[in-house]
Design an enzyme around this catalytic site. Structure first.
Site, PDB file in Angstrom:
ATOM      1  N   TYR A 141       0.821  -1.211   0.000  1.00  0.00           N
ATOM      2  CA  TYR A 141       0.000   0.000   0.000  1.00  0.00           C
ATOM      3  C   TYR A 141       0.858   1.265   0.000  1.00  0.00           C
ATOM      4  O   TYR A 141       0.428   2.300  -0.491  1.00  0.00           O
ATOM      5  CB  TYR A 141      -0.895   0.050   1.247  1.00  0.00           C
ATOM      6  N   LYS A 186       3.278 -15.347   2.551  1.00  0.00           N
ATOM      7  CA  LYS A 186       3.473 -16.068   1.288  1.00  0.00           C
ATOM      8  C   LYS A 186       4.978 -16.312   1.181  1.00  0.00           C
ATOM      9  O   LYS A 186       5.643 -15.886   0.235  1.00  0.00           O
ATOM     10  CB  LYS A 186       2.923 -15.224   0.121  1.00  0.00           C
ATOM     11  N   ASP A 219      -2.770 -18.435   0.784  1.00  0.00           N
ATOM     12  CA  ASP A 219      -3.777 -19.151  -0.004  1.00  0.00           C
ATOM     13  C   ASP A 219      -4.429 -20.260   0.830  1.00  0.00           C
ATOM     14  O   ASP A 219      -5.654 -20.436   0.824  1.00  0.00           O
ATOM     15  CB  ASP A 219      -3.194 -19.693  -1.325  1.00  0.00           C
ATOM     16  N   ASP A 243      -6.334  -7.077   4.220  1.00  0.00           N
ATOM     17  CA  ASP A 243      -7.468  -6.432   3.551  1.00  0.00           C
ATOM     18  C   ASP A 243      -8.362  -7.492   2.916  1.00  0.00           C
ATOM     19  O   ASP A 243      -9.587  -7.490   3.087  1.00  0.00           O
ATOM     20  CB  ASP A 243      -6.946  -5.461   2.482  1.00  0.00           C
ATOM     21  N   ASP A 247     -12.356  -9.230   4.432  1.00  0.00           N
ATOM     22  CA  ASP A 247     -13.639  -9.234   3.699  1.00  0.00           C
ATOM     23  C   ASP A 247     -14.179 -10.662   3.626  1.00  0.00           C
ATOM     24  O   ASP A 247     -15.377 -10.901   3.790  1.00  0.00           O
ATOM     25  CB  ASP A 247     -13.470  -8.689   2.266  1.00  0.00           C
TER      26      ASP A 247
HETATM   27  C1  IPM Z   1     -10.316  -1.327   4.199  1.00  0.00           C
HETATM   28  C2  IPM Z   1     -10.560  -0.718   2.843  1.00  0.00           C
HETATM   29  C3  IPM Z   1      -9.392   0.200   2.513  1.00  0.00           C
HETATM   30  C4  IPM Z   1      -8.127  -0.643   2.512  1.00  0.00           C
HETATM   31  C5  IPM Z   1      -9.539   0.983   1.186  1.00  0.00           C
HETATM   32  C6  IPM Z   1     -10.816   1.801   1.162  1.00  0.00           C
HETATM   33  C7  IPM Z   1      -8.348   1.838   0.899  1.00  0.00           C
HETATM   34  O1  IPM Z   1     -10.753  -1.700   1.883  1.00  0.00           O
HETATM   35  O2  IPM Z   1     -10.170  -0.571   5.175  1.00  0.00           O
HETATM   36  O3  IPM Z   1     -10.283  -2.559   4.285  1.00  0.00           O
HETATM   37  O4  IPM Z   1      -7.824  -1.301   1.499  1.00  0.00           O
HETATM   38  O5  IPM Z   1      -7.420  -0.645   3.533  1.00  0.00           O
HETATM   39 MG    MG Z   2     -10.881  -3.660   2.685  1.00  0.00          MG
END
Ligand code: IPM
Ligand code: MG
Length: 356
Positions: A141, A186, A219, A243, A247
């Site tokens: 990032y 990884k 993975d 990240d 999710d």
């Molecule tokens: C999160 C989001 C952010 C990230 C984006 C919006 C930059 O997806 O906080 O998980 O990737 O960190």
């Molecule tokens: Mg995110």
């Protein structure tokens, strides 16, 4: 107590979920006799439009002066063109870096009443209680970036010091839980991962000998997370893997809208935000799930203001609301009436009680 909270509602559903988070903060202040000064500030795409900067100077300095930052979400299609010079997300990354919040805590807890809300089988997700500790201010990032018409690069870089400090955060949290730490990397391909594994192993051996440490390739971790999520306690990851996996892990709980997060640095000040995005597809309709934001407010109370009883009271109120079937459309069973964002916030506030 008196405390100052910078409020960055941002874009899309950000303002809608933040409104409920703030109502909960007011309710806590009233119930427990605190004074919270809430400072709304421009941020994200909205601030690109009004200030030509996703993180205006005034917003950053107010965040630095606050005890905590409560944040909604940033982004939207109107700011997402590949050639765009300014991006809402850049404001978020700059804020994380400027406040030095290198440790992102993302707890994933399956509420008993919601085991049926997940796309996974209830017997797989029942009782899941895990905590991601995601490194937040390093890795790909923040490495050098380059793009021309023919080629683009994003550099992933980590220093040993960055890995040490995030390992310590994860180690301390694992000690306060079930003492199992899973570090995700990884290392079969990436040099940064090989350094990560080496440093993490060393820090845990020296400073956290009571923990069980395991290294899992990213993975395989992605697979194991949906096969047997109860096997995990604390999961330590670098920025990008965290990240993606958080999710995925949100689906264990039933919805991205349920998950809170805390971004912490060396001091007590932190940034608190639901892990979901700005959800432009449902923005403005008053149907977004506010629970992730409300639970982020609980983390804010606990970590930045040291108000543990208040945090627990808010978490219990969310638990009670969910237990009574107070569900927004993302988690409501088919054929039932879903609550609006406002009604869900109301369901929590009406169940808020002082302990004892
Ligand atoms: C999160 C989001 C952010 C990230 C984006 C919006 C930059 O997806 O906080 O998980 O990737 O960190
Ligand atoms: Mg995110």
């Amino acid at each position: 107590m008196k405390a100052r909270v910078a409020v960055l509602a941002g874009d899309g559903i950000g303002p809608e979920v933040i409104a409920e988070g703030l109502r909960c903060l007011h309710a806590i202040a009233e119930l427990f006799g605190h004074e919270f000064e809430l400072i709304p500030l421009p941020f994200g795409g909205a601030a690109i439009d009004s200030h030509a900067d996703p993180l205006p100077e005034r917003t950053l300095s107010a965040c630095r002066a606050a005890d905590a930052v409560l944040l909604g979400a940033v982004g939207g299609p109107q700011w997402a063109a590949p050639q765009a010079a300014l991006r809402p997300e850049e404001g978020l990354l700059r804020l994380r870096a400027a406040l030095g919040t290198f440790a992102n805590l993302r707890p994933v807890k399956v509420h008993a009443a919601l085991a049926d809300a997940s796309t996974l089988k209830a017997e797989v997700v029942h009782g899941v209680d895990l905590l991601f500790v995601r490194e937040l201010t390093g890795g790909i990032y923040f490495g050098d970036k380059h793009r021309d018409a023919h080629r683009a690069t994003d550099v992933c870089s980590y220093t040993a010091a960055e890995i040490e400090r995030i390992t310590r955060v994860a180690g301390r949290l694992a000690q306060s839980r079930r003492r199992r730490l899973t570090s995700i990397d990884k290392a079969n391909v990436l040099e940064t991962s090989r350094l990560w594994r080496e440093v993490c192993t060393r820090v845990v051996a020296r400073e956290f000998p009571d923990l069980t440490l395991e290294h899992v390739l990213v993975d395989a971790a992605a697979m194991h997370l949906i096969r047997a999520p109860r096997d995990f306690d604390v999961l330590l990851t670098e920025n990008l893997f965290g990240d993606i996996l958080t999710d995925e892990a949100a689906m264990l709980a039933g919805s991205l809208g349920l998950l809170p997060s805390a971004c912490l640095g060396e001091g007590r000040r932190g940034i608190y935000e639901p892990i979901h995005g700005s959800a432009p597809d449902i923005a403005g309709r008053g149907i977004a799930n506010p629970y992730g934001t409300i639970l982020s407010v609980a983390l804010l109370l606990r970590h930045s203001l040291e108000l543990g009883a208040e945090a627990a009271a808010l978490e219990q109120a969310v638990e009670a609301a969910l237990g009574d079937g107070a569900r927004t459309s993302d988690i409501a069973p088919a054929g039932t009436r879903a609550l609006s964002t406002r009604e869900a916030g109301e369901a929590v506030i009406s169940r808020l009680q002082r302990p004892g």
